[in-house]
Design an enzyme around this catalytic site. Structure first.
Site, short mmCIF file in Angstrom:
data_model
loop_
_atom_site.label_atom_id
_atom_site.label_comp_id
_atom_site.label_asym_id
_atom_site.label_seq_id
_atom_site.Cartn_x
_atom_site.Cartn_y
_atom_site.Cartn_z
N ARG A 100 -8.92 12.94 -9.24
CA ARG A 100 -7.98 11.81 -9.24
C ARG A 100 -7.01 12.05 -10.39
O ARG A 100 -7.41 12.17 -11.54
CB ARG A 100 -8.74 10.49 -9.45
N HIS A 127 -3.70 8.80 -1.02
CA HIS A 127 -5.09 8.35 -1.27
C HIS A 127 -5.87 8.54 0.04
O HIS A 127 -6.30 7.57 0.65
CB HIS A 127 -5.09 6.90 -1.74
N GLN A 130 -9.40 6.96 0.81
CA GLN A 130 -9.33 5.54 1.12
C GLN A 130 -9.01 5.34 2.60
O GLN A 130 -9.66 4.53 3.28
CB GLN A 130 -8.25 4.88 0.25
N ASP A 221 -2.01 -3.87 -0.77
CA ASP A 221 -2.49 -3.21 -1.99
C ASP A 221 -1.75 -3.82 -3.17
O ASP A 221 -0.78 -4.57 -2.99
CB ASP A 221 -2.23 -1.69 -1.86
N CYS A 260 -7.55 -2.24 -0.24
CA CYS A 260 -8.36 -1.13 -0.78
C CYS A 260 -9.11 -1.52 -2.04
O CYS A 260 -10.07 -0.86 -2.40
CB CYS A 260 -7.49 0.09 -1.03
N ARG A 288 -16.27 3.52 1.94
CA ARG A 288 -15.87 4.69 1.15
C ARG A 288 -17.02 5.69 1.09
O ARG A 288 -16.85 6.89 1.24
CB ARG A 288 -15.48 4.27 -0.28
#
Ligand code: CP
Ligand code: NVA
Length: 302
Positions: A100, A127, A130, A221, A260, A288
């Site tokens: 990340r 991402h 996700q 988000d 998310c 996830r």
């Protein structure tokens, strides 16, 4: 050459379908696979994380492997060692590298010089892990992905980009409603359209209400991502895209709300939608784990 997962665009629609099926199976039989027995996975976090960190670490352990978690400041990468050298060295020790970070270029550079699979656990641009969990959640709720209308509202950020790319591969009708100033990247939209399979479409609009109409899922988000600077102007632009009851009313009767997480109730989503009966956000967070376990199996044991 190892298989990488950098934008999600590496998967064919058949591979994505198989991966999601496997994730469903692993969700039903959580400890059934020891596919990573004796394998090691480096998990590099140059930005904060709750869900990604815990789901990857737990996922590797449940598959019988060993996670090596490396946080910002713990690696020579943060003192200027290059991404190529980091990739060359880690490849001698571990069976996969997940990272990340901010710039997508770091992930791409790691992948270019790694002899083991590299997984993008979030960059400013993408991402994809996700989006795998999001598609799993949609399939769980609706039994299929093809033809679903998935509407993302708000900042045209990394999460929006990954929904466009992976939604397009999965045959979803993806709509992103964002202010013109914060629209998704045109290059990502082009890439998603090129990858579109099974009747998928990718539409960009500024009209939140028209977008929400007839949707199977409304998704939002945060307004200020980890790579962004906050401003009153940004918040003013995003006000009309707040996921609220009025937008949920415009969606299908069986529509779900997605986020998310982490969320800021009252900001990008109202508290009643986030915690209401139509919210699927905590299933989405759990997914996830299952989606990433299927991804790890797919990349590492292939
Ligand atoms: N959704 C997500 O990636 O959460 P974290 O930032 O907590 O990992
Ligand atoms: N867009 C958000 C997602 C967090 C999971 C960010 O990049 O901060």
């Amino acid at each position: 050459m190892p298989r990488h997962f950098l934008t999600g665009g590496e998967l064919t629609s058949d591979e994505l379908d198989a991966l999601l099926r496997r994730a469903e199976q692993l969700k039903r039989e959580r400890l059934a696979s020891r596919a990573l027995s004796g394998r090691k996975v480096a998990l590099i976090f140059q930005k904060p994380s709750t869900r990604t960190r815990v789901s990857f670490e737990v996922g590797v352990v449940e598959l019988g492997g060993h996670p090596v978690v490396l946080r910002e400041g713990e690696m020579q990468l943060s003192r200027g060692e290059s991404a190529p050298d980091t990739a060359r060295v880690l490849s001698r020790f571990v069976d996969a590298i997940a990272i990340r970070t901010g710039p997508q270029a770091i992930v791409d550079e790691l992948a270019e010089h790694s002899s083991v699979p590299v997984i993008n656990m979030l960059t400013d641009e993408h991402h994809p892990c996700q989006a795998l969990a999001d598609l799993l959640t949609l399939r769980e709720r609706f039994g299929t992905l093809e033809g679903l209308r998935l509407v993302y509202l708000g900042d045209g950020n990394n999460v929006a980009h990954s929904l466009m790319v992976l939604g397009a591969i999965a045959g979803v009708e993806v709509v992103v409603a964002a202010p013109a100033e914060l629209a998704p990247d045109e290059n990502v939209a082009r890439m998603a359209r090129e990858l579109a399979s099974n009747g998928a479409t990718v539409e960009l609009t500024t009209d939140a209400l028209a977008a929400a109409t007839g949707a199977h899922a409304l998704y939002t988000d945060v307004w200020v991502s980890m790579g962004d600077s906050d401003s009153d102007e940004r918040r003013r632009l995003l006000q009309p895209y707040r996921l609220d009851e009025r937008l949920m009313e415009a969606a299908r009767e069986d529509a779900i709300a997605l986020h998310c997480l982490p969320a800021h109730p009252g900001e990008e989503i109202t508290e009643t939608v986030l915690y209401g009966a139509r919210s699927a956000v905590f299933d989405q967070a759990e997914n996830r784990l299952h989606a990433q376990k299927a991804l790890l199996e797919f990349l590492i044991t292939e």
